[in-house]
Design a protein around this motif. Sequence first.
Motif, PDB file in Angstrom:
ATOM      1  N   PRO A   4       0.491  -1.311  -0.081  1.00 48.40           N
ATOM      2  CA  PRO A   4      -0.274   0.103  -0.321  1.00 48.40           C
ATOM      3  C   PRO A   4       0.974   1.704  -0.397  1.00 48.40           C
ATOM      4  O   PRO A   4       2.132   1.428   1.235  1.00 48.40           O
ATOM      5  CB  PRO A   4      -0.460  -0.345   0.823  1.00 48.40           C
ATOM      6  CG  PRO A   4      -0.396  -0.802   2.299  1.00 48.40           C
ATOM      7  CD  PRO A   4       0.934  -1.913   1.436  1.00 48.40           C
ATOM      8  N   ILE A   5       0.449   2.849  -1.002  1.00 51.76           N
ATOM      9  CA  ILE A   5       1.539   3.535  -0.700  1.00 51.76           C
ATOM     10  C   ILE A   5       0.667   4.680   0.409  1.00 51.76           C
ATOM     11  O   ILE A   5      -0.611   4.733   0.975  1.00 51.76           O
ATOM     12  CB  ILE A   5       0.397   4.311  -1.943  1.00 51.76           C
ATOM     13  CG1 ILE A   5       1.358   3.856  -3.413  1.00 51.76           C
ATOM     14  CG2 ILE A   5       1.676   5.773  -2.135  1.00 51.76           C
ATOM     15  CD1 ILE A   5       0.075   4.569  -4.270  1.00 51.76           C
ATOM     16  N   SER A   6       2.111   4.735   1.940  1.00 52.01           N
ATOM     17  CA  SER A   6       1.387   5.131   2.678  1.00 52.01           C
ATOM     18  C   SER A   6       1.483   6.872   2.450  1.00 52.01           C
ATOM     19  O   SER A   6       1.599   7.918   1.474  1.00 52.01           O
ATOM     20  CB  SER A   6       3.305   5.619   3.312  1.00 52.01           C
ATOM     21  OG  SER A   6       4.475   6.595   2.539  1.00 52.01           O
ATOM     22  N   ARG A   7       1.074   7.655   3.483  1.00 48.90           N
ATOM     23  CA  ARG A   7       0.282   8.730   3.242  1.00 48.90           C
ATOM     24  C   ARG A   7       1.735   9.772   2.872  1.00 48.90           C
ATOM     25  O   ARG A   7       1.133  10.473   1.828  1.00 48.90           O
ATOM     26  CB  ARG A   7      -0.450   9.033   4.859  1.00 48.90           C
ATOM     27  CG  ARG A   7      -1.576   8.659   4.612  1.00 48.90           C
ATOM     28  CD  ARG A   7      -2.373   8.799   6.047  1.00 48.90           C
ATOM     29  NE  ARG A   7      -3.981   8.340   6.283  1.00 48.90           N
ATOM     30  CZ  ARG A   7      -4.071   9.269   7.343  1.00 48.90           C
ATOM     31  NH1 ARG A   7      -4.399   9.740   8.272  1.00 48.90           N
ATOM     32  NH2 ARG A   7      -5.751   7.899   7.482  1.00 48.90           N
ATOM     33  N   LYS A   8       2.228   9.711   3.396  1.00 45.98           N
ATOM     34  CA  LYS A   8       3.677  10.549   3.250  1.00 45.98           C
ATOM     35  C   LYS A   8       3.806  10.196   1.475  1.00 45.98           C
ATOM     36  O   LYS A   8       4.226  11.772   1.220  1.00 45.98           O
ATOM     37  CB  LYS A   8       4.787  10.006   4.269  1.00 45.98           C
ATOM     38  CG  LYS A   8       6.141  10.574   3.714  1.00 45.98           C
ATOM     39  CD  LYS A   8       7.372   9.618   4.426  1.00 45.98           C
ATOM     40  CE  LYS A   8       8.910  10.880   3.508  1.00 45.98           C
ATOM     41  NZ  LYS A   8       9.805   9.921   4.722  1.00 45.98           N
ATOM     42  N   SER A   9       4.509   9.463   1.185  1.00 42.08           N
ATOM     43  CA  SER A   9       4.213   9.116  -0.681  1.00 42.08           C
ATOM     44  C   SER A   9       2.892   9.993  -0.941  1.00 42.08           C
ATOM     45  O   SER A   9       3.367  11.063  -2.028  1.00 42.08           O
ATOM     46  CB  SER A   9       4.295   7.782  -0.750  1.00 42.08           C
ATOM     47  OG  SER A   9       4.953   6.830  -0.048  1.00 42.08           O
ATOM     48  N   VAL A 161       5.115  21.739   5.274  1.00 42.62           N
ATOM     49  CA  VAL A 161       4.825  21.070   6.298  1.00 42.62           C
ATOM     50  C   VAL A 161       3.766  21.249   7.343  1.00 42.62           C
ATOM     51  O   VAL A 161       3.472  20.031   7.666  1.00 42.62           O
ATOM     52  CB  VAL A 161       6.097  22.511   7.392  1.00 42.62           C
ATOM     53  CG1 VAL A 161       6.275  21.399   8.271  1.00 42.62           C
ATOM     54  CG2 VAL A 161       7.515  22.200   6.204  1.00 42.62           C
ATOM     55  N   ILE A 162       2.460  21.987   6.807  1.00 44.28           N
ATOM     56  CA  ILE A 162       2.293  21.531   7.880  1.00 44.28           C
ATOM     57  C   ILE A 162       0.418  20.992   7.083  1.00 44.28           C
ATOM     58  O   ILE A 162       0.387  19.884   8.219  1.00 44.28           O
ATOM     59  CB  ILE A 162       1.347  23.299   8.148  1.00 44.28           C
ATOM     60  CG1 ILE A 162       2.364  24.781   9.095  1.00 44.28           C
ATOM     61  CG2 ILE A 162      -0.199  22.881   9.299  1.00 44.28           C
ATOM     62  CD1 ILE A 162       1.966  25.980   9.355  1.00 44.28           C
ATOM     63  N   GLY A 163       0.456  21.249   6.199  1.00 44.97           N
ATOM     64  CA  GLY A 163      -0.007  20.238   5.666  1.00 44.97           C
ATOM     65  C   GLY A 163       0.245  19.158   5.617  1.00 44.97           C
ATOM     66  O   GLY A 163      -1.058  17.860   5.577  1.00 44.97           O
ATOM     67  N   TYR A 164       1.491  18.737   5.387  1.00 45.67           N
ATOM     68  CA  TYR A 164       1.918  17.211   5.733  1.00 45.67           C
ATOM     69  C   TYR A 164       1.583  16.489   6.715  1.00 45.67           C
ATOM     70  O   TYR A 164       1.310  14.858   6.758  1.00 45.67           O
ATOM     71  CB  TYR A 164       3.839  16.957   5.251  1.00 45.67           C
ATOM     72  CG  TYR A 164       4.663  15.718   4.980  1.00 45.67           C
ATOM     73  CD1 TYR A 164       4.014  14.966   4.448  1.00 45.67           C
ATOM     74  CD2 TYR A 164       5.129  15.470   6.514  1.00 45.67           C
ATOM     75  CE1 TYR A 164       4.884  13.199   4.929  1.00 45.67           C
ATOM     76  CE2 TYR A 164       5.519  14.323   7.235  1.00 45.67           C
ATOM     77  CZ  TYR A 164       5.609  13.384   6.369  1.00 45.67           C
ATOM     78  OH  TYR A 164       6.420  12.085   6.440  1.00 45.67           O
ATOM     79  N   ILE A 165       1.974  17.093   7.794  1.00 51.57           N
ATOM     80  CA  ILE A 165       1.357  16.503   8.925  1.00 51.57           C
ATOM     81  C   ILE A 165      -0.140  16.561   9.650  1.00 51.57           C
ATOM     82  O   ILE A 165      -0.496  15.597   9.779  1.00 51.57           O
ATOM     83  CB  ILE A 165       1.751  17.904  10.603  1.00 51.57           C
ATOM     84  CG1 ILE A 165       3.572  17.906  10.566  1.00 51.57           C
ATOM     85  CG2 ILE A 165       1.536  17.881  11.764  1.00 51.57           C
ATOM     86  CD1 ILE A 165       3.803  19.231  11.119  1.00 51.57           C
TER      87      ILE A 165
END
Length: 230
Positions: A4-9, A161-165
């Motif tokens: 599965p593709i991670s959210r980070k990716s 950065v905020i969007g990623y978190i």
Amino acid sequence: GSMPISRKSIFITNTIGGSVLLILSQLVTLLVSLLAGTLVGGTVFVGMLWDIFVYQSIAYIFVFTISNLAMSLSGNILTQIVTTLLITFLIPSGVAYFDIWNSGNSYRIADEYGMLYSTVTNTRNYTAPSAVFGCAINGMSYEYNNTSIAKMVVLSLIYIVIGYIMFNKKIMESAGESFQNKYEHLVVKGLTLIPFAMILVPLVEEREGEAILFIIAIIAVYYLIYDLIT
């Protein structure tokens, strides 16, 4: 089976892919402008076109990162649009609104007899979307500068950065809902009322009774409809 593709990716791929596409679209515009200028035999200001390419690329990426952040915070397309508009325009419009009522943001030029002949308002170095919107309202010419560019670059990095978190913390089961919880919903709903307040304040000062009642009625209807459409 496939992993599965991670959210980070997902977030990083979306951010990089979207930014690259925006840069490529501006690059095509740059090349077409150079080609058109060459074909018609006009003077081609390569330096100016390059500056426009850089500025427009940064401006489009800036708006894209805001939309990405709004996507991480909201649960459906309508609330994403609302959140994008709030992040983009709320603070600049608030500053501009304050400036209107603050004579300290302007200075006067008088002739040798002390007669006023010009009033100059200090210019704010807004980001591109706010600057364009402001110029469309007041009819002034649109200009950009290094301070505006620096603001958009720094804010874009912060929003990424905020969007990623927030995207990593986002509860996917809440997709389709306006926000993950009612408190976020109420905060955004409250913020959307600020523009109405900006209209209402001068009317109260001028004691425009009918106009005040009309705006209050609009606010009341909006307050009820907002929950239905989001």
